[in-house]
Design a protein around this motif. Structure first.
Motif, PDB file in Angstrom:
ATOM      1  N   PRO A 191      -2.713 -36.580  39.630  1.00 33.24           N
ATOM      2  CA  PRO A 191      -3.179 -35.871  38.432  1.00 33.24           C
ATOM      3  C   PRO A 191      -4.681 -36.026  38.194  1.00 33.24           C
ATOM      4  O   PRO A 191      -5.358 -35.065  37.806  1.00 33.24           O
ATOM      5  CB  PRO A 191      -2.368 -36.502  37.291  1.00 33.24           C
ATOM      6  CG  PRO A 191      -1.138 -37.015  37.943  1.00 33.24           C
ATOM      7  CD  PRO A 191      -1.576 -37.463  39.314  1.00 33.24           C
ATOM      8  N   ARG A 192      -5.223 -37.203  38.441  1.00 29.81           N
ATOM      9  CA  ARG A 192      -6.659 -37.407  38.267  1.00 29.81           C
ATOM     10  C   ARG A 192      -7.458 -36.582  39.265  1.00 29.81           C
ATOM     11  O   ARG A 192      -8.496 -36.003  38.921  1.00 29.81           O
ATOM     12  CB  ARG A 192      -7.012 -38.884  38.402  1.00 29.81           C
ATOM     13  CG  ARG A 192      -6.560 -39.706  37.217  1.00 29.81           C
ATOM     14  CD  ARG A 192      -6.927 -41.150  37.399  1.00 29.81           C
ATOM     15  NE  ARG A 192      -6.468 -41.944  36.269  1.00 29.81           N
ATOM     16  CZ  ARG A 192      -6.677 -43.240  36.136  1.00 29.81           C
ATOM     17  NH1 ARG A 192      -7.333 -43.890  37.083  1.00 29.81           N
ATOM     18  NH2 ARG A 192      -6.229 -43.890  35.085  1.00 29.81           N
ATOM     19  N   LYS A 207      -6.552 -33.805  40.569  1.00 27.04           N
ATOM     20  CA  LYS A 207      -6.467 -32.409  40.133  1.00 27.04           C
ATOM     21  C   LYS A 207      -7.459 -32.138  39.005  1.00 27.04           C
ATOM     22  O   LYS A 207      -8.080 -31.067  38.964  1.00 27.04           O
ATOM     23  CB  LYS A 207      -5.036 -32.072  39.711  1.00 27.04           C
ATOM     24  CG  LYS A 207      -4.103 -31.925  40.895  1.00 27.04           C
ATOM     25  CD  LYS A 207      -2.698 -31.556  40.470  1.00 27.04           C
ATOM     26  CE  LYS A 207      -1.812 -31.410  41.703  1.00 27.04           C
ATOM     27  NZ  LYS A 207      -0.438 -31.065  41.366  1.00 27.04           N
ATOM     28  N   ASP A 208      -7.601 -33.095  38.076  1.00 25.30           N
ATOM     29  CA  ASP A 208      -8.587 -32.944  36.997  1.00 25.30           C
ATOM     30  C   ASP A 208     -10.003 -32.884  37.562  1.00 25.30           C
ATOM     31  O   ASP A 208     -10.810 -32.044  37.150  1.00 25.30           O
ATOM     32  CB  ASP A 208      -8.492 -34.101  35.993  1.00 25.30           C
ATOM     33  CG  ASP A 208      -7.269 -34.001  35.101  1.00 25.30           C
ATOM     34  OD1 ASP A 208      -6.661 -32.908  35.037  1.00 25.30           O
ATOM     35  OD2 ASP A 208      -6.922 -35.022  34.463  1.00 25.30           O
ATOM     36  N   ILE A 209     -10.305 -33.765  38.493  1.00 25.60           N
ATOM     37  CA  ILE A 209     -11.640 -33.781  39.112  1.00 25.60           C
ATOM     38  C   ILE A 209     -11.890 -32.453  39.833  1.00 25.60           C
ATOM     39  O   ILE A 209     -12.963 -31.867  39.716  1.00 25.60           O
ATOM     40  CB  ILE A 209     -11.775 -34.974  40.084  1.00 25.60           C
ATOM     41  CG1 ILE A 209     -11.804 -36.292  39.308  1.00 25.60           C
ATOM     42  CG2 ILE A 209     -13.027 -34.837  40.950  1.00 25.60           C
ATOM     43  CD1 ILE A 209     -11.657 -37.523  40.182  1.00 25.60           C
ATOM     44  N   SER A 222     -10.548 -29.554  39.230  1.00 21.62           N
ATOM     45  CA  SER A 222     -10.707 -28.493  38.238  1.00 21.62           C
ATOM     46  C   SER A 222     -12.117 -28.512  37.638  1.00 21.62           C
ATOM     47  O   SER A 222     -12.764 -27.462  37.528  1.00 21.62           O
ATOM     48  CB  SER A 222      -9.660 -28.668  37.136  1.00 21.62           C
ATOM     49  OG  SER A 222      -9.870 -27.741  36.106  1.00 21.62           O
ATOM     50  N   CYS A 223     -12.589 -29.700  37.276  1.00 22.19           N
ATOM     51  CA  CYS A 223     -13.945 -29.828  36.725  1.00 22.19           C
ATOM     52  C   CYS A 223     -14.989 -29.380  37.749  1.00 22.19           C
ATOM     53  O   CYS A 223     -15.946 -28.675  37.414  1.00 22.19           O
ATOM     54  CB  CYS A 223     -14.225 -31.257  36.299  1.00 22.19           C
ATOM     55  SG  CYS A 223     -13.298 -31.773  34.848  1.00 22.19           S
TER      56      CYS A 223
END
Length: 95
Positions: free
Chosen positions: A54-55, A57-59, A61-62
């Motif tokens: 999940p982390r 994926k967040d990175i 996306s950013c």
């Protein structure tokens, strides 16, 4: 001193039983180690699925959002350069 066949067989069986006992202890230790390794792998898999992925994926996306903004900004900068060049030429002719 010669041993009888029965004594020789008993001697061999005694040696073999000691070897079997030692081997059995080694197998038990290996089983314990494998159980520990399996548990650690399971813990790593859970951590990977619940925290790391999940982390990431967040990175991602950013990063992609930022890249898109910079890409759009780059086009704006090129357009501004063209506009400034045209303004400079116009001002040079007016003077």
């Amino acid at each position: 001193m010669n041993m009888t066949n029965e004594e020789q067989i008993l001697s061999i069986l005694t040696i073999l039983s000691k070897d079997v006992n030692a081997l059995s202890k080694d197998v038990c230790e290996i089983k314990r180690d494998m159980k520990d390794v399996k548990q650690r792998v399971t813990n790593l898999e859970v951590t990977q699925e619940t925290e790391i992925i999940p982390r990431l994926k967040d990175i991602e996306s950013c990063y992609l959002d930022t890249y898109k903004r910079y890409q759009d900004g780059s086009e704006d900068i090129d357009s501004l350069k063209t506009d400034v060049t045209m303004i400079k030429r116009f001002l040079a002719q007016v003077r």
